[in-house]
Design a protein around this motif. Sequence first.
Motif, PDB file in Angstrom:
ATOM      1  N   GLN A   1      40.937  43.452  35.552  1.00  0.00           N
ATOM      2  CA  GLN A   1      41.081  44.080  34.234  1.00  0.00           C
ATOM      3  C   GLN A   1      39.767  44.713  33.774  1.00  0.00           C
ATOM      4  OE1 GLN A   1      42.498  40.917  31.738  1.00  0.00           O
ATOM      5  NE2 GLN A   1      44.624  41.059  32.474  1.00  0.00           N
ATOM      6  N   GLU A   2      38.665  44.019  33.981  1.00  0.00           N
ATOM      7  CA  GLU A   2      37.361  44.533  33.562  1.00  0.00           C
ATOM      8  C   GLU A   2      36.933  45.735  34.404  1.00  0.00           C
ATOM      9  OE1 GLU A   2      35.591  43.638  30.914  1.00  0.00           O
ATOM     10  OE2 GLU A   2      37.113  42.169  30.372  1.00  0.00           O
ATOM     11  N   GLU A   3      37.259  45.713  35.696  1.00  0.00           N
ATOM     12  CA  GLU A   3      36.902  46.848  36.553  1.00  0.00           C
ATOM     13  C   GLU A   3      37.676  48.098  36.174  1.00  0.00           C
ATOM     14  OE1 GLU A   3      35.521  44.714  40.740  1.00  0.00           O
ATOM     15  OE2 GLU A   3      37.635  45.222  40.429  1.00  0.00           O
ATOM     16  N   LEU A   4      38.947  47.949  35.784  1.00  0.00           N
ATOM     17  CA  LEU A   4      39.769  49.100  35.420  1.00  0.00           C
ATOM     18  C   LEU A   4      39.217  49.810  34.182  1.00  0.00           C
ATOM     19  CD1 LEU A   4      43.382  47.719  36.060  1.00  0.00           C
ATOM     20  CD2 LEU A   4      42.170  49.481  37.361  1.00  0.00           C
ATOM     21  N   LYS A   5      38.671  49.058  33.219  1.00  0.00           N
ATOM     22  CA  LYS A   5      38.154  49.676  31.994  1.00  0.00           C
ATOM     23  C   LYS A   5      36.622  49.773  31.993  1.00  0.00           C
ATOM     24  CE  LYS A   5      38.456  45.276  29.440  1.00  0.00           C
ATOM     25  NZ  LYS A   5      39.057  44.598  28.280  1.00  0.00           N
ATOM     26  N   LYS A   6      36.021  49.605  33.198  1.00  0.00           N
ATOM     27  CA  LYS A   6      34.564  49.670  33.349  1.00  0.00           C
ATOM     28  C   LYS A   6      33.870  48.712  32.375  1.00  0.00           C
ATOM     29  CE  LYS A   6      34.532  54.466  34.951  1.00  0.00           C
ATOM     30  NZ  LYS A   6      33.999  55.840  34.738  1.00  0.00           N
ATOM     31  N   GLY A   7      34.433  47.525  32.277  1.00  0.00           N
ATOM     32  CA  GLY A   7      33.896  46.531  31.359  1.00  0.00           C
ATOM     33  C   GLY A   7      32.879  45.620  32.012  1.00  0.00           C
ATOM     34  N   LEU A   8      32.925  44.332  31.640  1.00  0.00           N
ATOM     35  CA  LEU A   8      31.930  43.358  32.083  1.00  0.00           C
ATOM     36  C   LEU A   8      32.386  42.685  33.371  1.00  0.00           C
ATOM     37  CD1 LEU A   8      29.340  41.749  31.627  1.00  0.00           C
ATOM     38  CD2 LEU A   8      30.613  40.245  30.096  1.00  0.00           C
ATOM     39  N   VAL A   9      31.672  42.968  34.450  1.00  0.00           N
ATOM     40  CA  VAL A   9      31.983  42.386  35.761  1.00  0.00           C
ATOM     41  C   VAL A   9      30.774  41.589  36.236  1.00  0.00           C
ATOM     42  CG1 VAL A   9      32.627  42.836  38.148  1.00  0.00           C
ATOM     43  CG2 VAL A   9      33.526  44.291  36.323  1.00  0.00           C
ATOM     44  N   ILE A  10      30.976  40.297  36.464  1.00  0.00           N
ATOM     45  CA  ILE A  10      29.897  39.435  36.951  1.00  0.00           C
ATOM     46  C   ILE A  10      29.766  39.623  38.452  1.00  0.00           C
ATOM     47  CG2 ILE A  10      28.975  37.093  37.048  1.00  0.00           C
ATOM     48  CD1 ILE A  10      29.347  38.104  34.201  1.00  0.00           C
ATOM     49  N   LEU A  11      28.632  40.159  38.878  1.00  0.00           N
ATOM     50  CA  LEU A  11      28.402  40.367  40.308  1.00  0.00           C
ATOM     51  C   LEU A  11      27.832  39.119  40.979  1.00  0.00           C
ATOM     52  CD1 LEU A  11      26.793  43.929  40.164  1.00  0.00           C
ATOM     53  CD2 LEU A  11      29.189  43.332  40.564  1.00  0.00           C
ATOM     54  N   LYS A  12      26.955  38.424  40.247  1.00  0.00           N
ATOM     55  CA  LYS A  12      26.331  37.222  40.801  1.00  0.00           C
ATOM     56  C   LYS A  12      25.816  36.352  39.669  1.00  0.00           C
ATOM     57  CE  LYS A  12      22.611  35.712  43.868  1.00  0.00           C
ATOM     58  NZ  LYS A  12      21.484  36.137  44.729  1.00  0.00           N
ATOM     59  N   ALA A  13      26.041  35.066  39.758  1.00  0.00           N
ATOM     60  CA  ALA A  13      25.530  34.129  38.760  1.00  0.00           C
ATOM     61  C   ALA A  13      25.118  32.847  39.468  1.00  0.00           C
ATOM     62  CB  ALA A  13      26.584  33.839  37.698  1.00  0.00           C
ATOM     63  N   VAL A  14      23.898  32.401  39.192  1.00  0.00           N
ATOM     64  CA  VAL A  14      23.355  31.205  39.829  1.00  0.00           C
ATOM     65  C   VAL A  14      22.788  30.297  38.751  1.00  0.00           C
ATOM     66  CG1 VAL A  14      21.698  30.321  41.503  1.00  0.00           C
ATOM     67  CG2 VAL A  14      22.789  32.513  41.897  1.00  0.00           C
ATOM     68  N   TYR A  15      23.099  29.001  38.858  1.00  0.00           N
ATOM     69  CA  TYR A  15      22.645  28.020  37.870  1.00  0.00           C
ATOM     70  C   TYR A  15      21.936  26.880  38.577  1.00  0.00           C
ATOM     71  CZ  TYR A  15      22.968  24.224  34.419  1.00  0.00           C
ATOM     72  OH  TYR A  15      22.689  23.196  33.554  1.00  0.00           O
ATOM     73  N   GLY A  16      20.787  26.456  38.020  1.00  0.00           N
ATOM     74  CA  GLY A  16      20.056  25.330  38.592  1.00  0.00           C
ATOM     75  C   GLY A  16      18.563  25.532  38.480  1.00  0.00           C
ATOM     76  N   LYS A  17      17.835  24.949  39.418  1.00  0.00           N
ATOM     77  CA  LYS A  17      16.379  25.026  39.433  1.00  0.00           C
ATOM     78  C   LYS A  17      15.973  26.259  40.221  1.00  0.00           C
ATOM     79  CE  LYS A  17      12.211  22.417  40.624  1.00  0.00           C
ATOM     80  NZ  LYS A  17      11.679  21.207  41.294  1.00  0.00           N
ATOM     81  N   LEU A  18      15.798  27.376  39.506  1.00  0.00           N
ATOM     82  CA  LEU A  18      15.399  28.610  40.154  1.00  0.00           C
ATOM     83  C   LEU A  18      13.905  28.560  40.460  1.00  0.00           C
ATOM     84  CD1 LEU A  18      17.383  31.178  37.970  1.00  0.00           C
ATOM     85  CD2 LEU A  18      18.141  29.884  39.960  1.00  0.00           C
ATOM     86  N   LEU A  19      13.516  29.209  41.546  1.00  0.00           N
ATOM     87  CA  LEU A  19      12.108  29.189  41.955  1.00  0.00           C
ATOM     88  C   LEU A  19      11.219  29.776  40.877  1.00  0.00           C
ATOM     89  CD1 LEU A  19      12.501  30.266  45.673  1.00  0.00           C
ATOM     90  CD2 LEU A  19      12.181  27.975  44.774  1.00  0.00           C
TER      91      LEU A  19
END
Length: 321
Positions: A215-233
């Motif tokens: 749905q978001e891609e059809l209306k050029k809305g919000l698309v999460i490409l990558k999400a990472v949670y934790g202890k980032l360097l």
Amino acid sequence: MAGIFQFTPHGIRPGVQTVVARQLDKHTMGYLTWKAGMQSSMNTMIVWDTSNSHLVLSLQFGIPNTFAMISYTHKFPEEAKVKGSAKFGTFGLLFEYGCEKKVSQHSVLGATMTLGIPTGIFLKIKVQRGNQSYMFPLFLSEHLMPAPVFYGTVVPLLSYYAIKVFVISPYLKQQKERELERQREANARKVAEKRRESEAAVALMSETYHRVKEQEELKKGLVILKAVYGKLLSESDSATTATQSTVDIMDVTIPLQCLVKDSKLIIHESSKAQLPGFFDPCVGEDKCLYVQYKFHNFLHEVTVNDSEVLRIPKQSHRLES
């Protein structure tokens, strides 16, 4: 009121001490002290004390010493303080300045320079470990001269900096790493169980994820490409977290996309480990959330702390093409 008995070669000399105290305002106390005996005196003192400042004004008339004194101490949040005082009386002139720093949970290190007429120049090194205190007085000069004052001030500062950089900081870092390692080992079984529960929850989100994303891609809305949670360097390494050990991080692309509504995603101020499909991959350690997303076909990215509010999309997150 208190009684005093002093033992001297000529026998016991009795004395008495009386103190009257009055609170002048929220942070100020006044004291009036009278001593009678071998060292008789009348002393008045005003003490002003706040969370980060301590000021003492004192005036004493007596035998053998009559003097006026002012002392100020400033306290810093990182458990350090600097102090200075000036004292003038029948014994001469005395000026002191110094600092103290808590270097570990049970240890305090301090240094004080004393400049006096006619006493000369002294450097006092103080080491406190638990309830034990060690004082090392060093006599530098009989007369007030610039060189002893300079070396007595600069050398302790440089010595402390060198000890802090090459001894204290590495020791505390090793101690913290050992503690974190023990904590990880203790929580390993619990974290593994939470990871399995999270993976099962994410698997159930698959249908919702594909529907919301389409749905978001059809209306050029919000698309999460990558999400990472934790202890980032580090924040600068967030985009390359794919090469980081998966023990301390988790991929939350699917759970975040499922939370998108009307091309918006808002996560309020709370730990993100409580969100559906999330878990805490590194208990007791600082965590961040890195999100790379597309909005109106423009690439965006943002990194927020664990309890920080996340609001996307935002123009400030947009990457320059």
